[in-house]
Design a protein around this motif. Structure first.
Motif, short mmCIF file in Angstrom:
data_model
loop_
_atom_site.label_atom_id
_atom_site.label_comp_id
_atom_site.label_asym_id
_atom_site.label_seq_id
_atom_site.Cartn_x
_atom_site.Cartn_y
_atom_site.Cartn_z
N MET A 277 0.83 -1.21 0.00
CA MET A 277 0.00 0.00 0.00
C MET A 277 0.86 1.26 0.00
N ILE A 278 2.09 1.19 0.54
CA ILE A 278 3.00 2.33 0.45
C ILE A 278 3.36 2.59 -1.01
N VAL A 279 3.61 1.52 -1.75
CA VAL A 279 3.88 1.65 -3.19
C VAL A 279 2.65 2.23 -3.88
N PHE A 280 1.47 1.82 -3.45
CA PHE A 280 0.22 2.27 -4.07
C PHE A 280 0.02 3.77 -3.91
N VAL A 281 0.34 4.32 -2.73
CA VAL A 281 0.11 5.76 -2.50
C VAL A 281 1.34 6.60 -2.82
N ASP A 282 2.51 5.94 -3.08
CA ASP A 282 3.79 6.61 -3.30
C ASP A 282 4.41 6.96 -1.93
N PRO A 283 5.66 6.52 -1.72
CA PRO A 283 6.31 6.78 -0.42
C PRO A 283 6.35 8.25 -0.03
N LYS A 284 6.34 9.17 -1.00
CA LYS A 284 6.37 10.59 -0.68
C LYS A 284 5.11 11.03 0.07
N ASN A 285 4.01 10.33 -0.16
CA ASN A 285 2.74 10.69 0.47
C ASN A 285 2.46 9.86 1.73
N PHE A 286 3.48 9.12 2.22
CA PHE A 286 3.26 8.21 3.34
C PHE A 286 2.77 8.94 4.58
#
Length: 766
Positions: A277-286
């Motif tokens: 799910m981190i890949v899904f939202v992009d790590p920058k938006n974690f």
């Protein structure tokens, strides 16, 4: 008997006890006959044997002996057990034949079984569609398999729908963008909507496959759909912990035990999918999108959820890269978790996690160690103590082994004061041998990277005194274990310098087990010697072996001594310099020795740096005191000027007298000898003389006082600023008093000389 026979038949094939032709002729018919055994356990055992045998059988044998009879076995008129067996065999056969054979002979049977009247058969066949799709390729999958999956996804049986959903997720890569957007996505959306309302049976599976599903459909999501699936995941992460209406306590009481277990499984699956799910939202938006969910999962009340988060913590840290600082607190929380299972899961990848934490990811610059994780060291020490007090010694052993990474993470002093002595205590007090050995090796690693020679010598002395010369034979055995680690991690010269002779002293040990272990270690000890540098040590070794041969009374030890002597005689001792025979070992040893010398050089450089910093600090303190005193002097003068400013005669005369006295003082200071202690101006510090010269040129008469103050202050080393300032001011005051007394004496001498001259003139005149 049947189960044992099934296993035995498979073993015969795996060990190639007979040829494959003989095996097919002798054993295959027996396996096929027992597939329809009335006992389900026996039938499944023979089926597993058959599926394993299919890998080794030639195509012709499979076609005649298995595929042809399979057509009749898969008919609706056959028993339920026979049709279930046919489904599993067809899934295995899909990879054995070409696509056209599968299309002609197997796909008709597959369609028939997908529409079977029994839901167990439909479920079983649905789970085999993944293997069949891989055998027939993407084109046939799109035209044959996908329509069957869509129909099975709407089946009345919940287990059939679940199997269809899982197969769809596993086959996502084989579908093109149109199939995903037009066929798969609507099905997935309907699954998600029904999971909370009418079909909770799919909830656990949906939570398990959600990460793969979201990333597989990522390219076709609209922003609204992206947000909807993210919110759905967040909702699953708190399922069972809070409800929409806010009546958490009452509703939890109404939940059945089965529901609670289901909700725990859902949250556990969400924890498993968190990296995806981190890949899904992009790590920058974690931090904005997923940090609150990450916090909730790390603090979940159920151990399986926290355990899964600990298992995946390293993956999360890798994905966040330079943003890894956001999860420092959660690392400390999991290290302090009350469950040792969670700690055990986290410790598995602890070196990688700590390295990522301290380096701040791959793209960030190097920073001072552990400034951003102030609570990490207490958390690590607490985790070790909790593991030590538990009965799970394997977790404790694993923890100590992983703590060997700390020299790359924290400073040498932190390790020395917080961890190194703890390792020595474990060696001395713990009763579990693997734990003691793990502590000994980690202690040797700490010693290897310690950057202060004084601390290294202290630890070496403790190892020799408390272990090598300890009262307990158990401690002396652990000393020999520690010496093995020393030989592994340090250079040969290091071992010979500190540990060679203490090891040889154990040849006189009163306990036979210690002498026996020493005999096993002697070949390694001899391998650390170099000729001619260690010639004396070699003589000591040979003398000890002779004493063992002559004086040993224990039969077992004597037997081992004799074996060891033969082995030592066959050994060749390395000489100073490189040899072809020992080139790799000599090169490795030279590198170890170079690193050890480098540590000594770095320590010396640090000492010199600290001394230079101390000197510069003292000089800056002196300059500050001088400026402060000068500012005080100027402010005092400014206060005194208005008092003598009015034009009265008394004030004028006072001002003249003040000027006259200042002039006399300055003349007397310049002509009169200095105090004996400070009489030689060449012996004054360069800074003081330089200060004097600049002060005279820039400040006039008042500079004399600053010179005396500065010169006295520079010589009063070893005191703090205030003391130096007080002593210098008192010295300056005394010098001033001596100057005034000198003025008075000079004036008195001048008056007496003038009187004597006048008397002589009068006598001569007379």
């Amino acid at each position: 008997m049947q189960l044992t026979a099934a296993v035995s038949f498979l073993t015969i094939l795996q060990e190639e006890s007979v040829s494959i032709h003989t095996y097919s002729h002798s054993f295959l018919h027996i396996i096929l006959q027992n597939l329809e055994h009335r006992d389900a356990g026996v039938s499944n055992a023979w089926l597993e044997t058959l599926l394993a045998v299919l890998e080794a059988l030639p195509k012709e044998t499979i076609r005649h002996e298995i595929l042809n009879p399979l057509v009749s076995k898969a008919q609706l008129s056959q028993t339920l057990q026979s049709r279930l067996v046919s489904c599993k065999i067809m899934g295995k056969l899909a990879n054995k034949f070409e696509a056209h054979i599968i299309k002609r002979e197997i796909l008709p049977l597959v369609k028939s079984l997908c529409q079977d009247v029994e839901y167990e058969v439909r479920t079983c066949m649905c789970r085999q569609l993944e293997h069949i799709a891989q055998g027939i390729g993407a084109e046939l999958t799109k035209t044959v398999v996908l329509p069957e999956l869509v129909e099975l996804a709407r089946d009345e049986g919940s287990s059939v729908r679940l199997a269809a959903f899982e197969t769809l997720v596993n086959l996502l890569e084989m579908f093109d963008a149109d199939d995903r957007s037009q066929t798969v996505l609507p099905l997935v959306k309907s699954f998600c909507e029904k999971s909370f309302k009418a079909d909770e049976s799919i909830l656990v599976s949906l939570s398990f496959h959600l990460g793969k599903l979201c990333n597989g459909l990522y390219g076709i999501f609209t922003p609204e759909q992206h947000l909807r699936f993210l919110e759905f995941y967040k909702k699953l992460c708190t399922l069972g912990l809070q409800q929409e209406n806010g009546h958490n306590d009452n509703q939890l009481q109404l939940q059945t035990l089965e529901q609670e277990k289901k909700y725990i499984s859902v949250r556990k699956n969400c924890a498993y999918n968190f990296p995806a799910m981190i890949v899904f939202v992009d790590p920058k938006n974690f931090h904005l999108e997923l940090y609150s969910t990450f916090f909730c999962l790390c603090h979940d009340p159920e151990v399986p959820v926290r355990y899964t988060m600990a298992m995946g913590f390293c993956e999360v840290a890798k994905l966040l890269n330079s943003g890894v600082y956001t999860i420092h607190k959660e690392l400390v929380t999991l290290l302090q978790d009350e469950s040792l299972e969670v700690l055990d899961a986290l410790v598995g990848h602890l070196p990688e996690i700590l390295e990522l934490m301290t380096n701040g990811g791959e793209n960030s610059g190097s920073e001072s160690k552990l400034l951003s994780i102030p609570d990490l060291i207490p958390a690590l020490t607490t985790a070790e103590q909790r593991a030590a007090t538990s009965l799970k010694w394997r977790t404790h052993e694993k923890l100590l082994q992983k703590y060997a990474c700390l020299p790359h993470i924290i400073s040498s002093d932190q390790i020395y004061y917080r961890f190194l002595h703890r390792m020595l205590t474990i060696i001395l007090t713990n009763n579990v041998l693997p734990v003691q050995k793990a502590a000994a090796r980690t202690l040797c690693v700490y010693l290897r990277y310690n950057r202060k020679q004084e601390q290294r010598h202290e630890v070496i002395q403790k190892l020799i005194e408390q272990l090598g010369q300890g009262k307990s034979y158990w401690n002396r055995l652990r000393f020999l274990d520690t010496c093995e680690f020393i030989m592994e991690l340090f250079s040969k010269s290091f071992f010979c310098k500190y540990f060679f002779l203490p090891v040889l002293e154990l040849t006189h040990d009163p306990v036979a087990n210690v002498r026996m272990k020493l005999c096993y270690l002697l070949p390694k000890v001899k391998s650390t010697l170099k000729i001619p540098t260690d010639k004396l040590l070699l003589q000591q070794l040979e003398l000890c072996i002779r004493k063992l041969l002559c004086q040993e009374k224990d039969k077992d030890v004597l037997t081992i001594v004799k074996r060891t002597v033969l082995e030592l005689d066959r050994m060749e001792i390395s000489v100073d310099g490189f040899q072809k025979r020992f080139y790799e070992n000599d090169l490795l040893d030279q590198e170890k020795e170079r690193q050890e010398l480098l540590l000594l050089e770095m320590e010396q450089l640090e000492k010199e740096k600290q001394q230079n910093e101390g000197r510069s600090t003292n000089i800056s303190d002196k300059m500050f005191e001088k400026k402060r005193r000068d500012s005080k002097t100027s402010s005092a003068l400014a206060k005194n000027v208005p008092l003598s400013f009015p034009g009265s005669s008394s004030s004028t005369s006072t001002g003249k007298e003040g000027k006259k006295s200042k002039l006399v003082r300055s003349q007397s200071f310049s002509t009169q000898a200095l105090h004996p202690k400070y009489s030689n101006i060449d012996k004054c510090p360069k800074s003081a003389t330089t200060g004097y010269t600049s002060a005279v040129s820039g400040m006039g008469k008042s500079s004399v006082l600053s010179f005396s103050d500065d010169s006295f202050r520079t010589r009063s080393t070893g005191n703090n600023g205030n003391t130096a300032f007080a002593s210098s001011s008192s010295l300056a005051t005394s010098s001033r008093n001596s100057a005034n007394s000198a003025d008075q004496k000079n004036n008195g001498n001048k008056d007496s000389q003038s009187r004597k001259m006048s008397i002589k003139n009068r006598k001569s005149n007379s």
